[in-house]
Structure formats: C-alpha cells, structure tokens
Motif scaffolding. Structure first.
Motif: not given
Length: 426
Positions: A370-377
């Motif tokens: 995941l990206s650092r703020n869980s915007r992208f997988l």
C-alpha cells in the motif's frame, strides 16, 4: 535453450523433486509453482523496466493527500548480485522507472518454495528510512539506506539460518524467518539489533525453532506492541507465537491451530492493533479464505472466519491504514479480493463473488503493498507458472471510499525479471 528442449528438463526436474520430497507440498498450486520455479533457472533473465502511465484521479477516492512516493521490487537475481528495481509513484498512482540498484547477496527460487510474504520490507524510524531484503540464495540479509527513492547499500549480513524468506522490524529490532526449504538444516526465527549505521548485530537468545524442522513457513510478523512475534506455517496448518523480551531475545514457540487451511500472509490492523488477518491459501481451488484473530495475553482467539473469497489461492494480505479494508491477492485466479473489516474484526466480502479487481490473465498476483496513506494498492504480477515463464509486471489500483478498486497502472508497460519475489511501497 530452445522451447523444444525445455519440456524434458522440466519433466525430469519434477520427477526428481517428487522422489526427494524436498518440499512439503500441500496443494496443486504448490506442486506447480515449485516445478516451474526450478525449471526457470534454465531461462535467460530479461530485465529492461519501462516507464508507464496511469489514469487520472477519480472522485471519491479512499484517502487524499498521499503525495508522491515509490514502489520497490526485490528482483531475487539468481546469477550475480541481487538487486532492487525502484519506481517513482506520482500523485495519480502511476509509476515511472527510477533505476536498478545492486544490493549484494544472491537470490533463490527453491528457497521460497510455493511463496512467502515479507521478503522485502520498508522501515522508517527517527531520521532513517531503510529497506531490508532477503538474499535467500546466499543466506544473507541486505540493508539498504533510502533517501527519497535513492538507494545505497549499507551492508550484507548472515541471516542466522538457511533460506531467509520473510522479515519484520520494529524499534531497532529485525527478525528473520529462515525457512530452510531447500536445506537439510532446520528452519528458525532469529533476531538482530540494527545499529544507526545499518549494521546487524545478532541478539543472544533470539534464535528459536519452529514447530517442526521443515513446516514450509510463510511469514514472520512482530505485533504493534513489540511484545510478540507471529509465524504462519503452511505445511503444519499452525500459527506460532513467540514472546519478545526487552533485550530482543525470544521464548517459545507456543503453537495454535489455524482456523483456515494453509495459513499464508498476514497483516495487523493499524486501527485495532490486537487484531490480525491471515490469508488462508486453501487446499484446493476456490476454498481459500481470510480469518481474523485477536492476540491477547500471549494467546490467539478467533474473531471471524474463515470467510471464503471463492477465488484461487488467496495467499498475500494487506490492511488499509484506517483498518476498514483488507485485500488478498489470489495467485491462481489472477484476481484481488477485498474485505470490509468492522470494528470488532468481523470480515465480509466487498463483492459477493470475491472479485474486487483482476490482473492480466497470464499472471499470478503475489506480493502486495500500500502507499503510505493507503490510497493506492500495488501487486507484483508473476508469470512463473506459465509453460514458458515470462517477465513479471506490477498492477496498481486506486482505492475508493467504498473499498472498490480502479486500475491506475498499465502492466504491459513494465518489465521485471521473472524471478522477482518481493514488493514494498510508500
């Protein structure tokens, strides 16, 4: 080697593998993967990563303000030094190649058996950002400094066992799962203290056995409190629990039966740190699942599941930063399944058929990040199981507010070594 010559080699390799019982195969997936892993060694490695573009942001996405970041791939090189490929991540989730950095050590296919989670991890504490990578072929750990996507090797150190496949880190302590899948020696977990210069120092009393000499383990993970270490064992269907002392030494293991079949990858819930979710690979196609446990007072308690995802071999697991969603990659059905997580840890599928997103039909999605703020997988798309194994690629998805996924990466524009095994992202 011509294609016509590969068939006899593959068949003879598989027969020898069956006779030797070197690996503890519990499913058709495991049999196929190991056969193709070993046969891959005869192929020439192709690696010329290319830039790629993705879609624009859409309204209703999961988390704004993720900024730019990076995706790192452990190439698991079989010949020469191991290496990591770095991609720049843009605000819209698309990726572009930054470069490839040698990290010492050597890779292995046999050591990973039918797969593991956590062979490449990204850590941050104080002013230090580092990658730790498993060099499974040379029984070493590479420590890499990270500066805004720029990598510099800090050192390569013995792993304390045979076939390191999974790593976990917290507050200056690094623990390694040495699976010993391709060794006559027994598997273990062992710990290191990470100094400010990146040097690894073995911790006395931290080397502990698993439940058996060769249980085909999948992952090691330290819990958010730093007091316990968890290991999933596929071959025995057990979950091991170790106590972590203040000096980093370990006691245990205490073993617990897995509620699901073939416990594989796992992830703790950042919003509810005592909860962790395990991807259960299953014993046959379409019986894989996800299961939630609570870790309390040194014991595991079942919360939810196994909740079937109706897909093939769900083996890797991530949980979003706010603890609302979990995603597992299904290696056999080229798909990703999303789960909704309630505050009490109860799981339910986002899609009734378990199909939240797909990867190309010639791929076997494995490690996720995941990206650092869980915007992208992001998911590493392997092609090791093809009749003629091909280059790996990366899939990338925007996570919407309802947990649904939209592709933001064109995998066709990425080329990675067929041996690629690990993924870390920010």
């Amino acid at each position: 080697m011509e294609n016509s010559q590969k068939g006899p080699l593959i068949n003879s390799t598989v027969k020898a593998l069956i006779r030797s019982r070197l690996f503890y195969l519990r499913s058709p997936l495991a049999f196929a993967l190991v056969a193709m892993l070993l046969s891959c060694m005869v192929l020439s490695l192709v690696s010329s990563p290319l830039a790629l573009a993705g879609n624009d942001n859409e309204h209703g996405d999961y988390n704004h303000g993720d900024g730019q970041g990076h995706v790192y791939i452990l190439n698991n090189n079989l010949g020469g030094e191991n290496s990591i490929t770095v991609f720049n991540r843009k605000d819209d989730g698309s990726l572009s190649l930054r470069g490839v950095t040698s990290i010492g050590g050597t890779g292995s296919l046999a050591a990973f058996a039918d797969g593991t989670q956590g062979s490449l991890i990204l850590t941050r504490d104080h002013d230090n950002e580092r990658l730790f990578a498993a060099d499974a072929g040379s029984n070493q750990i590479s420590v890499i400094g990270v500066d805004d996507g720029r990598l510099h090797l800090l050192g390569v150190f013995p792993s304390g066992g045979d076939g390191p496949v999974s790593l976990t880190y917290q507050d200056g302590l690094l623990y390694v799962l040495n699976a010993a899948n391709a060794s006559q020696n027994a598997a273990n977990v062992t710990g290191f203290r990470v100094r400010s210069n990146g040097k690894l120092e073995p911790i006395s009393g931290s080397t502990r056995p698993l439940s058996a000499a060769h249980p085909n383990p999948a992952q090691v993970q330290i819990d958010p409190s730093g007091r316990f270490l968890v290991v999933t064992e596929k071959g025995t269907n057990l979950i091991d629990l170790y106590r972590v002392s203040k000096d980093g030494s370990l006691s245990g293991p205490t073993t617990f039966p897995s509620a699901g079949n073939y416990p594989f990858g796992m992830a703790f819930n950042p919003a509810h740190p005592r909860q962790f979710i395990v991807a259960d690979g299953g014993k046959k196609n379409n019986d894989g699942a996800a299961t939630t446990y609570r870790l309390t007072q040194g014991s595991l308690h079942l919360i939810s599941g196994p909740v079937l995802d109706y897909q093939g071999a769900p083996c890797w697991m991530v949980v979003t930063r706010d603890g609302r969603y979990a995603y597992t990659s299904n290696a056999v059905s080229y798909s990703i399944s999303g789960y909704r997580i309630r505050a009490d840890g109860t799981l339910s599928l986002l899609n009734a058929n378990g199909l939240t997103a797909t990867t190309p039909k010639d791929t076997f999605p494995i490690e996720e990040g995941l990206s650092r703020n869980s915007r992208f997988l992001y998911v590493l798309e392997s092609r090791l199981l093809l009749p003629t194994p091909g280059s790996a690629t990366i899939g990338g998805f925007l996570i919407h507010g309802n947990g649904s996924l939209t592709s933001v990466v064109d995998p066709a524009k990425i080329t990675l070594p067929f041996t690629a095994i690990g993924l870390a992202s920010e």
